[in-house]
Design an enzyme around this catalytic site. Structure first.
Site, mmCIF file in Angstrom:
data_model
loop_
_atom_site.group_PDB
_atom_site.id
_atom_site.type_symbol
_atom_site.label_atom_id
_atom_site.label_comp_id
_atom_site.label_asym_id
_atom_site.label_seq_id
_atom_site.Cartn_x
_atom_site.Cartn_y
_atom_site.Cartn_z
ATOM 1 N N ARG A 149 0.804 -1.146 -0.190
ATOM 2 C CA ARG A 149 -0.203 0.058 -0.097
ATOM 3 C C ARG A 149 0.904 1.226 0.007
ATOM 4 N NH1 ARG A 149 -3.734 -1.690 4.887
ATOM 5 N NH2 ARG A 149 -5.137 -3.281 3.595
ATOM 6 N N ARG B 191 -3.304 6.417 1.186
ATOM 7 C CA ARG B 191 -3.793 7.659 1.843
ATOM 8 C C ARG B 191 -2.940 8.484 2.947
ATOM 9 N NH1 ARG B 191 -9.054 5.091 4.665
ATOM 10 N NH2 ARG B 191 -7.737 3.183 4.183
ATOM 11 N N ARG C 154 -7.071 11.431 -5.391
ATOM 12 C CA ARG C 154 -8.390 10.601 -4.991
ATOM 13 C C ARG C 154 -9.410 11.557 -5.113
ATOM 14 N NH1 ARG C 154 -12.506 9.397 -3.663
ATOM 15 N NH2 ARG C 154 -13.095 7.503 -2.386
ATOM 16 N N ASP D 199 -6.967 -2.538 -7.345
ATOM 17 C CA ASP D 199 -7.644 -3.447 -6.142
ATOM 18 C C ASP D 199 -7.830 -4.874 -6.431
ATOM 19 O OD1 ASP D 199 -10.314 -3.876 -4.719
ATOM 20 O OD2 ASP D 199 -9.422 -2.540 -3.648
ATOM 21 N N TYR E 164 -15.044 -12.415 -0.602
ATOM 22 C CA TYR E 164 -15.588 -11.184 -0.796
ATOM 23 C C TYR E 164 -16.836 -11.729 -1.695
ATOM 24 C CZ TYR E 164 -11.859 -8.539 1.247
ATOM 25 O OH TYR E 164 -10.909 -7.986 2.044
#
Length: 356
Positions: free
Chosen positions: A27, A31, A40, A77, A154
């Protein structure tokens, strides 16, 4: 393609000599970086960012422009694959990823296609090609996918879960049905990763985020078996170079020996195991990637440096180590703390690579 100027990552993954230990972060485009938050916001949504090759390229390069990292990793992703299978991926604020059409029955599984990577996932391949061009040989590019078991959690649960009740219900009540789902997903992942290699990815990583929630018996049957199948189906040579494969099961360090038998070139470690003990267990069969606790990056730079030194010491001399966190960098980490870790790895690792 331009010649690779920094091949430390590829050499370390293949257990070849390096001058210093290479380092990158899971990552690393994310963020914690103000420049990422700006892009973003500009994109409007996370999926809009993922599906725009130009913006995905810009975000991928942000940490490479800021830090002396030894690899870039494709910004994307893991759920792009099930989305391309028609499950309707969307993100709810505060809830994470969700699917409009979760997979709950044999009929649902029978409807699942294996997506064409250059069609339904063409935006990913366009991003890979663009990133390779813009990197201009500075560092290698890592492509990736989620493991079949992790993707299936998921797909069946319909999104994030804390207790995995629906997919574990399927595992125990309808194991043949779950194996069929995992087989289709493995086929999709093989095609997806091979397309990334063809587009320019120079190393690959399989993220098995949820393998650690399984019993040992079920991990072997429902997770590791399908990752082994994927590794066997990958194109391991491109542009006259070996394409190393990293396998990472979070919470799976008790199964390192079995993981080392899959044909992977490297195993990712979370922070719950001692990297020196892990090296003794796998010997020279695979390289190891990891494994600093991501929360160490909230500490002061002097403490970060101490932790880096300890992990390097525990791994010991020689190649076969790629320094990384034990999982993704947290959003609230100050960028200068990430810089302190990267600098410490490069400065402190040189003595471990001098010929004896």
């Amino acid at each position: 393609m331009p010649e690779l100027k920094n091949d430390r990552l590829l050499r370390a993954l293949l257990r070849e000599p390096v001058d210093i230990t290479p380092v990158w972060m899971m990552r690393q485009a994310g963020r914690y970086l103000p420049e990422y938050r700006e892009i973003r916001k500009q994109a409007g949504s996370f999926m809009a960012l993922c599906t725009n090759p130009e913006l995905a390229c810009e975000v991928t390069l942000q940490p490479i422009d800021r830090f002396p990292l030894d690899a870039a990793i494709l910004f994307s992703d893991i759920l792009t694959v099930p989305d391309a299978m028609g499950l309707g991926l969307f993100f709810e604020e505060g809830e994470g990823p969700r699917f409009s059409r979760p997979v709950r029955s044999a009929t649902d599984i029978d409807k699942l296609p294996v997506p064409d990577p250059e069609a339904e996932l063409g935006y990913v391949m366009d991003a890979v090609r663009l990133i390779r061009r813009e990197l201009d040989g500075r560092v290698p590019l890592i492509g990736f996918s989620g493991s079949p078991w992790t993707l299936a959690t998921y797909m069946v649960e319909g999104g994030s879960t804390k207790n995995f009740s629906i997919i574990k219900g399927m595992l125990y009540n309808e194991p043949a049905m779950l194996h069929r789902l995992l087989g289709i997903t493995a086929d999709a992942v093989i095609q997806y990763l091979n397309a990334q290699v063809a587009a320019g990815a120079q190393a690959l990583m399989l993220f098995d985020t949820w393998g650690g929630v399984l019993t040992p018996r079920d991990y072997m049957a429902f997770s590791l078996e399908y990752m082994s199948r994927i590794i066997a189906g990958l194109d391991r040579e491109h542009e006259e170079l070996r394409v190393p494969v990293i396998m990472f099961t979070k919470g799976g360090c008790q199964w390192l020996e079995a993981m080392a038998d899959t044909g992977a070139d490297a195993l990712g470690l979370d922070w719950s195991t001692d990297i020196g003990e892990a090296r003794k267990r796998v010997g020279d069969r695979v390289s190891l990637q990891g494994n600093m606790d991501p929360t160490v990056l909230y500490a002061e730079p002097t403490r970060i440096r101490t932790e880096v030194a300890d992990i390097l010491r525990r791994f010991g001399p020689g190649s076969g180590h790629v320094f990384n966190l034990g999982h993704g960098i947290h959003p609230g980490v100050p960028p200068e703390h990430a810089a302190a870790m990267i600098d410490a790895v490069h400065e402190l690792s040189a003595p471990y690579h001098r010929p004896s």
